[in-house]
Design an enzyme around this catalytic site. Structure first.
Site, PDB file in Angstrom:
ATOM      1  N   ASN A 191      -7.804  -4.342  -4.081  1.00 27.67           N
ATOM      2  CA  ASN A 191      -8.899  -3.371  -3.905  1.00 27.67           C
ATOM      3  C   ASN A 191      -9.466  -2.976  -5.263  1.00 27.67           C
ATOM      4  OD1 ASN A 191      -8.000  -3.467  -1.300  1.00 27.67           O
ATOM      5  ND2 ASN A 191      -6.821  -1.578  -1.432  1.00 27.67           N
ATOM      6  N   ASP A 192      -8.543  -2.653  -6.167  1.00 27.45           N
ATOM      7  CA  ASP A 192      -9.007  -2.281  -7.508  1.00 27.45           C
ATOM      8  C   ASP A 192      -9.364  -3.496  -8.336  1.00 27.45           C
ATOM      9  OD1 ASP A 192      -9.122   0.548  -7.746  1.00 27.45           O
ATOM     10  OD2 ASP A 192      -6.956   0.589  -7.453  1.00 27.45           O
ATOM     11  N   ARG A 220       5.469   3.197  -5.055  1.00 29.77           N
ATOM     12  CA  ARG A 220       4.513   3.195  -6.161  1.00 29.77           C
ATOM     13  C   ARG A 220       4.489   4.591  -6.774  1.00 29.77           C
ATOM     14  NH1 ARG A 220      -1.691   1.889  -5.279  1.00 29.77           N
ATOM     15  NH2 ARG A 220      -1.822   3.949  -4.344  1.00 29.77           N
ATOM     16  N   CYS A 244      -0.950  -6.509  -2.127  1.00 30.87           N
ATOM     17  CA  CYS A 244      -0.841  -5.289  -1.311  1.00 30.87           C
ATOM     18  C   CYS A 244      -2.202  -4.624  -1.102  1.00 30.87           C
ATOM     19  CB  CYS A 244       0.160  -4.311  -1.916  1.00 30.87           C
ATOM     20  SG  CYS A 244      -0.335  -3.703  -3.524  1.00 30.87           S
ATOM     21  N   ARG A 250     -15.562   1.083  -5.481  1.00 33.53           N
ATOM     22  CA  ARG A 250     -15.153   0.765  -4.115  1.00 33.53           C
ATOM     23  C   ARG A 250     -15.458   1.868  -3.120  1.00 33.53           C
ATOM     24  NH1 ARG A 250      -8.556   1.059  -4.989  1.00 33.53           N
ATOM     25  NH2 ARG A 250      -8.421   1.418  -2.753  1.00 33.53           N
ATOM     26  N   ARG A 309       2.248   4.757  -0.998  1.00 28.33           N
ATOM     27  CA  ARG A 309       1.292   5.436  -1.879  1.00 28.33           C
ATOM     28  C   ARG A 309       1.719   6.901  -2.042  1.00 28.33           C
ATOM     29  NH1 ARG A 309      -2.636   1.869   1.047  1.00 28.33           N
ATOM     30  NH2 ARG A 309      -3.861   0.793  -0.531  1.00 28.33           N
TER      31      ARG A 309
HETATM   32  C1  PEP Z   1      -5.221  -1.806  -4.535  1.00 27.74           C
HETATM   33  O1  PEP Z   1      -5.897  -1.359  -5.458  1.00 27.74           O
HETATM   34  O2  PEP Z   1      -5.449  -2.917  -4.013  1.00 27.74           O
HETATM   35  C2  PEP Z   1      -4.090  -1.042  -3.995  1.00 27.74           C
HETATM   36  C3  PEP Z   1      -3.274  -1.566  -3.114  1.00 27.74           C
HETATM   37  O3  PEP Z   1      -3.956   0.242  -4.380  1.00 27.74           O
HETATM   38  P1  PEP Z   1      -4.920   1.409  -3.850  1.00 27.74           P
HETATM   39  O4  PEP Z   1      -5.744   0.863  -2.726  1.00 27.74           O
HETATM   40  O5  PEP Z   1      -4.058   2.535  -3.419  1.00 27.74           O
HETATM   41  O6  PEP Z   1      -5.734   1.734  -5.067  1.00 27.74           O
HETATM   42 MG    MG Z   2      -5.173   0.328  -6.559  1.00 25.04          MG
END
Ligand code: PEP
Ligand code: MG
Length: 574
Positions: free
Chosen positions: A458-459, A337, A506, A469, A301
């Site tokens: 996550n997103d 990324r 991920c 979130r 990240r």
């Molecule tokens: C996600 O969104 O799942 C991700 C891995 O990226 P981040 O958590 O950094 O937004």
């Molecule tokens: Mg993300």
């Protein structure tokens, strides 16, 4: 008095220690009276802080790094200088020090509140949004007065300290990596907020979304933090304490046993190989990834290189960071990324106040809007690709057009390196993150333009279910097992597999052992997660047979009721 507070566990294990309350400079400004004889020296202290910030802003303007959008940053810094020089900020607090006989910080805070109030009533939205700039300037002056960064662990925390905060940004938490302490808990935040993700990387039990903890807990009280179950026990009695010490020993023993799996190849009972990669935020995280036997970095990240600083990292500084990771990983894949800035990861002096940051200029959108910033990151990544196996990963794609534009800019960065005679890996792979429902539904066409995809669950969950979130008030609705989420995740994996393109998960789902078999059943063979979860996931893979999973996976996908999905999942994990 003993009591228990419930929240959301973000990092497992048990910590027992003493509460250390931490707070934000801007929100918690000390107020004390000063004698008349000290007014002059307090005013001088205030003048010195203003002068210090004036110099800082001049310095920043003179050193805008290559690659940064210099015109915008200069305009912003000029605005901050104007705010600083305005007598409402640079003179009025001195009158307050004199009239109220109070400390400089308090006088400044009162004046800021007054100004912010005035601006909030302005109808013009542009002017109203300058409120954020006023706060940023005031915060700088407060830091200069306090002689320390905004969030600070006042003393180096003791090993058994449990930090208790109301709220922390990801930038605040990353500072804590320099310290050793037992645990950390906050009132706000969701389990997959970036704050929680960085908290997890501290490798200590932590709990968020406790709502009232910061105001209920007093300094030095004894706390038990159960990061697995999201529970905090304040002032436990001796029997509870004994019970938790026992559990703590058991947890440590289990972690120790898992360490034995470090070098074991990750293969299912029926001989299917699985890759377990690590997510990192900073180059130094590579050590933990290696300690846990990661066979690659699935997500670096990089936006964390931007946080906690007044300037932007130059191309050379970025190159060094990426090269270091590539070299340390000794030729195994490192997925870099590109900046996922915006939303909850705002850069000082760069943020625009967006009405809804999660839906605004974030990630690839910000990079395409600031092509110079992106260009210098791409050059840095490509330069580092000469020193290891680097792959580029583009976050938050939602349209083909963004892939084409990103690829065009990667081509331009390559051409500029050719012109400068700088070597890079010409075959560097470019992948995309699938974390927006539109991308999930367009994955077949996206795949024609990409070398690989990585699912940011996550997103994907946030945008599919329309649940912020990082907002603890809707944390209970954030559901990785929602049928719509499962359908999208399985669709992406199936499509990529059919197209013969590598696909990974991920997001935090990849590190949740409860979901390992389900993801294997979907056909996933590449997981990327926080290194602390890696060996536990490996243990589940080693005990799973792919052939046994297909029937129950199909039944889960056909179910539309959460309870039924939970039951089937439980059966799958028995
Ligand atoms: C996600 O969104 O799942 C991700 C891995 O990226 P981040 O958590 O950094 O937004
Ligand atoms: Mg993300």
């Amino acid at each position: 008095m003993s009591f228990t507070v419930h929240g959301v566990g973000v990092s497992g294990g048990i910590a027992i220690g003493r509460a250390q309350l931490i707070s934000h400079a801007q929100l918690e400004v000390a107020h004390y009276d000063i004698p008349k004889s000290r007014v002059k020296s307090e005013q001088a202290r205030f003048d010195a802080a203003i002068a210090k910030v004036r110099n800082e802003l001049v310095e920043l303007t003179d050193h805008i790094p290559a690659g940064a959008p210099s015109a915008e940053i200069e305009a912003l810094l000029n605005l901050h200088r104007m705010i600083l020089e305005d007598s409402t900020l640079s003179e009025a607090p001195k009158q307050l020090i004199e009239s109220m006989k109070c400390n400089a910080e308090w006088a400044l805070k009162l004046q800021m509140d007054e100004l912010v109030d005035q601006f909030a009533r302005i109808e013009d939205s542009y002017l109203r949004e300058r409120n954020a700039d006023i706060k940023q300037v005031v915060e700088r002056v407060l830091k200069a007065l306090l002689g320390s960064p905004g969030y600070s662990v006042r003393h180096t925390p003791e090993e058994n300290a449990i930090l208790v905060a109301h709220d922390l940004s990801p930038a605040d938490v990353i500072v804590f990596k320099q310290h050793h302490f037992a645990s950390f808990i906050t009132d706000l935040g969701g389990a997959t907020s970036h704050t929680a993700i960085v908290a997890r990387s501290l490798n200590i039990p932590s709990v968020v979304a406790l709502h009232q903890a910061r105001s209920l807990i007093r300094e030095n009280e004894t706390l038990i933090v159960d990061g697995t179950n999201g529970v905090v026990i304040v002032n436990p009695d001796s029997s509870i304490l004994t019970e938790y010490k026992l559990r703590q020993d058991q947890w440590r023993l289990e972690r120790k046993k898992l360490k034995r799996l470090k070098r074991t190849k990750t293969t299912t009972l029926d001989g299917m190989d699985v890759e377990l990669h690590a997510n990192i935020e900073l180059p130094e995280d590579v050590a933990v990834a290696q300690e846990n036997g990661a066979t690659g970095i699935g997500l670096f990240r990089t936006e964390f290189l931007f946080l906690n600083r007044g300037d932007l990292p130059s191309e050379d500084e970025q190159f060094e960071a990426y090269r270091r990771v590539a070299v340390d990983m000794k030729g195994i894949p490192v997925t870099i990324r590109t900046f996922d800035l915006g939303a909850d990861k705002q850069v000082e002096n760069f943020g625009r106040v967006a009405p809804n940051p999660a839906l605004g200029l974030r990630a690839i959108r910000l990079c395409l809007a600031e092509p110079r910033l992106f260009h210098f990151q791409l050059r840095a990544v490509l330069r580092a690709s000469h020193y290891g196996k680097i792959r580029i990963l583009i976050p938050m794609l939602s349209s083909m057009h963004e892939i084409e534009q990103a690829q065009h800019l990667i081509g331009e960065a390559k051409e500029s390196l050719d012109t400068d005679g700088i070597p890079y890996d010409e075959n560097v792979e470019v992948g995309g993150m699938i974390e927006v429902p539109a991308a999930a539904l367009s994955v077949n066409s996206f795949m024609r333009k990409l070398d690989f995809v990585s699912i940011g669950t996550n997103d994907l969950i946030q945008y599919t279910l329309a649940i912020d979130r990082s907002d603890d008030s809707v944390a209970h609705l954030y559901d990785p097992l929602h049928p719509a989420v499962l359908e999208l995740v399985s669709h992406i994996i199936r499509s990529a597999t059919r197209a013969g393109k590598p696909v990974a998960v991920c997001g935090e789902m990849a590190g949740d052992t409860r979901l390992t078999r389900l993801l294997l059943g979907f056909g996933l063979r590449q997981f990327s997660m926080h290194p602390a979860h890696l060996l536990a996931v490996k243990q589940v893979v080693l005990k799973s047979g792919i052939a046994d999973l297909s029937n129950v996976t199909q039944r889960i996908l056909r179910s539309h009721v959460s309870d039924r999905i939970e039951n089937l999942l439980q059966r799958m994990n028995e």
